[in-house]
Design a protein around this motif. Structure first.
Motif, PDB file in Angstrom:
ATOM      1  N   HIS A   1       0.812  -1.215   0.000  1.00 16.06           N
ATOM      2  CA  HIS A   1       0.000   0.000   0.000  1.00 16.06           C
ATOM      3  C   HIS A   1       0.846   1.265   0.000  1.00 16.06           C
ATOM      4  O   HIS A   1       0.334   2.354   0.208  1.00 16.06           O
TER       5      HIS A   1
ATOM      6  N   LEU B   1      -3.325  -0.188  11.107  1.00 18.73           N
ATOM      7  CA  LEU B   1      -4.481   0.548  10.603  1.00 18.73           C
ATOM      8  C   LEU B   1      -5.245   1.253  11.725  1.00 18.73           C
ATOM      9  O   LEU B   1      -5.502   2.448  11.678  1.00 18.73           O
TER      10      LEU B   1
ATOM     11  N   VAL C   1       0.973  -0.540  16.893  1.00 19.12           N
ATOM     12  CA  VAL C   1       1.248  -1.977  16.745  1.00 19.12           C
ATOM     13  C   VAL C   1       1.462  -2.588  18.136  1.00 19.12           C
ATOM     14  O   VAL C   1       0.962  -3.656  18.443  1.00 19.12           O
TER      15      VAL C   1
HETATM   16  C1  LIG Z   1      -4.068 -10.137   5.174  1.00 14.83           C
HETATM   17  C2  LIG Z   1      -4.460  -8.698   5.249  1.00 14.83           C
HETATM   18  N1  LIG Z   1      -5.225  -8.258   6.273  1.00 14.83           N
HETATM   19  C3  LIG Z   1      -5.595  -6.978   6.344  1.00 14.83           C
HETATM   20  C4  LIG Z   1      -5.221  -6.078   5.387  1.00 14.83           C
HETATM   21  C5  LIG Z   1      -5.704  -4.636   5.426  1.00 14.83           C
HETATM   22  N2  LIG Z   1      -4.591  -3.699   5.717  1.00 14.83           N
HETATM   23  C6  LIG Z   1      -3.969  -3.034   4.746  1.00 14.83           C
HETATM   24  S1  LIG Z   1      -2.750  -2.066   5.309  1.00 14.83           S
HETATM   25  C7  LIG Z   1      -3.061  -2.488   6.906  1.00 14.83           C
HETATM   26  C8  LIG Z   1      -2.227  -1.900   8.008  1.00 14.83           C
HETATM   27  C9  LIG Z   1      -0.786  -2.131   7.745  1.00 14.83           C
HETATM   28  O1  LIG Z   1       0.003  -1.740   8.804  1.00 14.83           O
HETATM   29  P1  LIG Z   1       1.556  -1.913   8.695  1.00 14.83           P
HETATM   30  O2  LIG Z   1       1.903  -3.262   8.236  1.00 14.83           O
HETATM   31  O3  LIG Z   1       2.140  -1.479   9.975  1.00 14.83           O
HETATM   32  O4  LIG Z   1       1.951  -0.937   7.502  1.00 14.83           O
HETATM   33  P2  LIG Z   1       2.141   0.635   7.523  1.00 14.83           P
HETATM   34  O5  LIG Z   1       1.054   1.181   6.672  1.00 14.83           O
HETATM   35  O6  LIG Z   1       2.036   1.096   8.921  1.00 14.83           O
HETATM   36  O7  LIG Z   1       3.494   0.860   6.966  1.00 14.83           O
HETATM   37  C10 LIG Z   1      -4.117  -3.397   6.960  1.00 14.83           C
HETATM   38  C11 LIG Z   1      -4.668  -3.964   8.200  1.00 14.83           C
HETATM   39  C12 LIG Z   1      -4.437  -6.577   4.335  1.00 14.83           C
HETATM   40  N3  LIG Z   1      -4.038  -5.797   3.350  1.00 14.83           N
HETATM   41  N4  LIG Z   1      -4.054  -7.864   4.299  1.00 14.83           N
END
Ligand SMILES: Cc1ncc(C[n+]2csc(CCOP(=O)(O)OP(=O)(O)O)c2C)c(N)n1
Ligand SMILES: [Mg+2]
Length: 892
Positions: A146, A271, A275
């Motif tokens: 993302h 999200l 954490v």
């Molecule tokens: C298996 C799965 N569960 C839930 C999600 C939804 N999701 C997308 S980004 C995110 C949070 C990600 O947090 P982190 O890994 O700390 O990344 P950051 O954006 O903080 O760098 C979630 C829960 C997903 N993409 N994949």
């Protein structure tokens, strides 16, 4: 050797004057023998352990950077230009999301993740990631899913994407082409290499990718002299909680994958919120990775802290850093400097005094390590040069860095997609983006001229490092596939000899392994079930890959087929690890593109532990355009008889049918398997279709028949007539069977003659293909109403047939029901809906109502429904064949 008591006595004196001396000598060691320190301590430890003193060793180091500042290398780049480039990328990445959501409210996209990652990416792009034009294979970079706006924004500056593309972020169906939300090779096949974003999958796949690169090297497919590509994987700290993320880290250490570097972006948030609000994620991860044998590099504090550390002769600062939890650190990133002065430094007057010379603003701006190019560069360089272990870099950052009030460090930041004009102005000022006041509300993309120092620098850097990334290039090698004769022996009946379809497959595989053209390219992947599938002979024949070779004498060394591990072994024996095995399949199945070497993976597993257990990795295999064969062995809810509920699969075809690029076959006989594999090799490796195959295999032994004339097309399309019914009987029926249950259909065919029914028996090898073809025809007819309608394969085949249609298989009914709308007069389906049970095959088939007798009754009933026979015939058959009308539904 000194006694335990003696040592204990000495240690007890450590609190007294003697202790002071000890500490002093340690201090001396620290001053004079820096390089030897770890070895000295290790020796000391060993000595104490030998004396029976078990001193607990911490898996943690203090909450500071692993690389001391005086060991940091000079930064080789032009920091000023790099900062400007990074700022423009930040702006465009933000603008892309903001603009898309301004036009269409719900389009989504993420700003804050890339905002926290930008430095971690840019140091890589400017100094480390090797591209595909250089010598040797390119580095393989798994980007955080993302954070894709950051990749797109960079590609825009590089001139690889246009403004139009950026405008169409998350609008893939627009004219001029859009950009996929996340890294999807399926959707952007020349851009993205590795799908990520389904959290945890990129991390596990990256481990097996690094391992597969070593495997190819050991087997001579990658030349020793070639530069070894590094596998980089960017992981979110929230993502690190997925079992797939952490579950296979010990393999990477065991196999000494120093070609693997993970960067965990510890922005302390996921999200919903922190954490680890009450703990410290960096410390937790350090412990786990160190314990697993990784090289851990913490990049926690930026250069501004160096001077404070120098002042901290009493360790007060480090102590306070250790005390504060991640929830506190998140708060410090949100609040003004005065807050941090009071609540962090102010806990101890001496510590507070250390920052008296700093203004609140300066305190607020004290950088975290992951935002400091010098610290990040030091870690990347150390990781790239490290030998004998994989490296994980734990980089501390701020989520939404630079967004200010709009979301920096806020719990809502993950979802932030809109910035108001004031916030946009602040962003512009903070990063010095040359956009005027009049234009700001429109949030235009910004790209300096091609001749600008920034663009020239950026292009020069990528040129020196071997070209742009991400970039996916396909190198289809011309393979010398087996010719038609190769398969002849499998088309012939086995006589009285009985075999299962699993055995038939293993025979084909074994022969293929000896084939001069492709034998070496075959990659058998097995999760600890080779003996179950009768593949143990392969251990000795082609060896099991182990980078260590075989350091022990296997207990079965005396036998012909001993368990042989070898440095150049061909089998990937993955242990009880379906997710890891599938990751190996993905690495092998994409090497035609990502490594320029075509390999042919055959991953064989318990069918129940395939799509059901690790379906998301199968889905990813579709996205990444993997090719190869998946073999779901011991399939069939009644054919695998004794194992019961958690083993007996009757739905993997249903799950497989959800993946568009999978061809999903349920073969009954050896010749069907041969035809499918021959065609699969042809389509994947001659026609270069980016698809993969799933075949269920059964463990029931029976004689294998000759291939009927003209069956080939039907086998591939999914349906063909196997055996015509007896002539001159008053009634007609068509029974469609699949897999091992086809033999029940054949038995029903015989029994039905007693009831005056001539039944033809068909083999349905692939319901998904039949359905897809029928859907295609119907859709075409709908869109072309004034043209002569097309007829699907299944309609063409069945419309000529007389009588009623019944299907029976070892799968859930809905698998066969996929074709029901196109079966003349409808389809009566028998299948194995419900939880499995352990019993004999005979009992189970009666229980699930898929045996010959149940098939007979179902056929007669369907005839009676159509008033072609009397209902009393059905009632008599139920009695004759001893079916129990009071029996409960098997699915209850
Ligand atoms: C298996 C799965 N569960 C839930 C999600 C939804 N999701 C997308 S980004 C995110 C949070 C990600 O947090 P982190 O890994 O700390 O990344 P950051 O954006 O903080 O760098 C979630 C829960 C997903 N993409 N994949
Ligand atoms: Mg995070």
């Amino acid at each position: 050797m000194e006694s335990k008591e003696n040592i204990e006595l000495k240690l007890s004196k450590l609190n007294g004057a003697e202790g002071e001396e000890w500490v002093e000598s340690m201090e001396k060691m620290l001053r004079f023998a820096t390089d030897q320190n770890p070895y000295f301590l290790e020796k000391l430890w060993q000595r104490l352990e030998q004396a029976g003193l078990h001193i607990p060793r911490s898996v943690h180091t203090p909450y500071v950077n692993t690389i001391p500042c005086d060991e940091e290398p000079d930064y080789p780049g032009n920091r000023e230009i790099e900062r400007r480039i990074k700022s423009y990328i930040r702006w465009n990445a933000m603008a892309m999301v903001v603009k898309a959501n301004r036009v269409h409210g719900g389009l989504g996209g993420h700003i804050s993740t890339y905002a926290s990652l930008a430095t971690l990416y840019e140091v890589g792009f400017n100094h480390f990631f090797r591209g595909p034009d250089g010598p040797g294979p390119a580095d393989m970079v798994f980007f955080q899913g993302h954070a894709s706006p950051g990749n797109y924004a960079r590609a825009y500056l590089e001139g690889r994407l246009t403004e139009r593309n950026l405008h169409n972020f998350r609008q893939e169906l627009q004219e001029g082409g859009g950009l996929s939300s996340y890294p999807h090779p399926y959707l952007m096949p020349t851009f993205w290499q590795f799908p990520s974003v389904s959290m945890g999958l990129a991390p596990i796949v990256s481990i097996y990718q690094a391992r597969f690169n070593r495997y190819l090297k050991a087997r001579g497919f990658i030349k020793d002299a070639e530069r070894e590509p590094k596998v980089w994987c960017f992981v979110g700290d929230g993502e690190s909680d997925e079992p797939e993320s952490r579950g296979c880290i010990s393999l990477a250490a065991r196999e000494k994958l120093d070609n693997l570097i993970w960067v965990i972006n510890c922005n302390l948030q996921r999200l919903d919120g922190p954490v680890r609000g009450n703990d410290k994620i960096i410390q937790e991860l350090e412990g786990q990775f160190r314990g697993a044998g990784w090289n851990v590099l913490k990049v926690i504090w930026g250069s501004d802290w160096d001077a404070l550390f120098k002042k901290d002769t009493k360790g007060l600062l480090v102590k306070r850093m250790e005390e504060a939890v991640d929830g506190d650190y998140q708060k410090y990133s949100v609040e003004p400097g005065s807050y941090t002065r009071k609540h962090f430094f102010g806990k101890d007057p001496e510590l507070a005094a250390m920052v008296n010379h700093l203004s609140d603003e300066q305190i607020q701006k004290l950088l975290r390590g992951g935002h400091d190019v010098k610290k990040v560069y030091a870690a990347y360089k150390a990781a790239s040069e490290h030998k004998g272990q994989p490296t994980v870099i734990l980089a501390k950052t701020v989520k939404g860095y630079g967004l200010g009030e709009a979301g920096e460090g806020r719990n809502i930041t993950h979802q932030q997609k809109k910035l108001n004009e004031k916030e946009l102005r602040e962003f512009r000022e903070r990063f010095d983006i040359p956009i005027s006041d009049e234009d700001i509300a429109d949030t235009p993309f910004y790209r300096p001229a091609d001749t600008s120092p920034e663009i020239s620098y950026l292009l020069e850097r990528r040129k020196t490092l071997g070209g742009f990334l991400p970039q996916r290039r396909v190198h289809n090698e011309k393979l010398d596939l087996p010719n038609a004769d190769f398969y002849n022996e499998f088309y012939k009946a086995s006589g009285d000899a009985e075999a299962s379809t699993t055995m038939a497959f293993v025979k084909i595989l074994t022969k293929m392994l000896r084939h001069a053209g492709i034998g070496r390219r075959v990659v058998p992947i097995i999760p600890d079930e080779a003996r179950t599938f009768g593949m143990d002979a392969l251990f000795r024949q082609i060896g099991i890959y182990s980078p260590k070779g075989q350091l022990y004498e296997p207990v079965d060394r005396e036998s012909l087929l001993y368990y042989q591990e070898a440095k150049d072994g061909q089998i990937l024996e993955e242990g009880i690890n379906e997710a890891g095995s599938m990751s190996s399949f993905i690495a092998a199945g994409t090497s035609y593109a990502n490594l320029g070497t075509t390999m042919l993976p055959f991953y064989i597993f318990y069918s129940m532990f395939g799509f059901q257990r690790i379906g998301d990795l199968m889905w990813l295999a579709g996205d990444i355009r993997a090719k190869g064969f998946l073999l779901g062995a011991t399939a069939g809810r009644t054919t695998l008889n004794g194992e019961g509920l958690q083993h007996q699969d009757g739905h993997s075809h249903l799950l497989a049918s959800t993946i568009p690029s999978v061809l999903s076959y349920d073969p009954a006989f050896a010749y069907e398997i041969a035809v499918i594999i021959e065609e699969g090799l042809h389509r994947m490796y001659e026609k270069n279709e980016e698809i993969f195959y799933y075949l269920t295999l059964h463990n029931e032994n029976y004689p294998m028949p000759d291939m009927p004339k003209g069956a080939r097309e039907g086998i591939l399309k999914g349906l063909y007539k196997f055996k015509t019914g007896a002539p001159n009987l008053p009634h007609k029926a068509q029974i469609i069977g699949s897999g091992a249950i086809l033999r029940e259909a054949l038995r029903a065919q015989e029994i039905l003659t007693k009831y005056g029914v001539s039944a033809d028996v068909w083999s349905a090898t692939n319901y998904k293909e039949l359905r897809t073809d029928a859907l295609n025809a119907r859709r075409w007819n709908m869109l072309n109403p004034s043209q002569a309608p097309k007829k699907s394969y299944v309609e063409t085949l069945l419309e000529k047939e007389k009588g009623v249609f019944v299907s029976v298989s070892d799968n859930m009914k809905i698998v066969a029901d996929q074709i029901a709308p196109w079966v003349p007069g409808g389809l009566m389906t028998l299948g194995t809906d419900g939880f499995g049970r352990s019993d004999t095959r005979t009992e189970l088939r009666r229980f699930f109502e898929v045996d010959a007798e149940s098939t007979v009754v179902a056929t007669l009933y369907t005839l009676a429904e159509k008033k072609l026979i009397e209902r009393s015939v059905v009632a008599n058959a139920i009695t004759d064949l001893q079916l129990d009308p009071k029996k409960a539904h098997p699915w209850i």
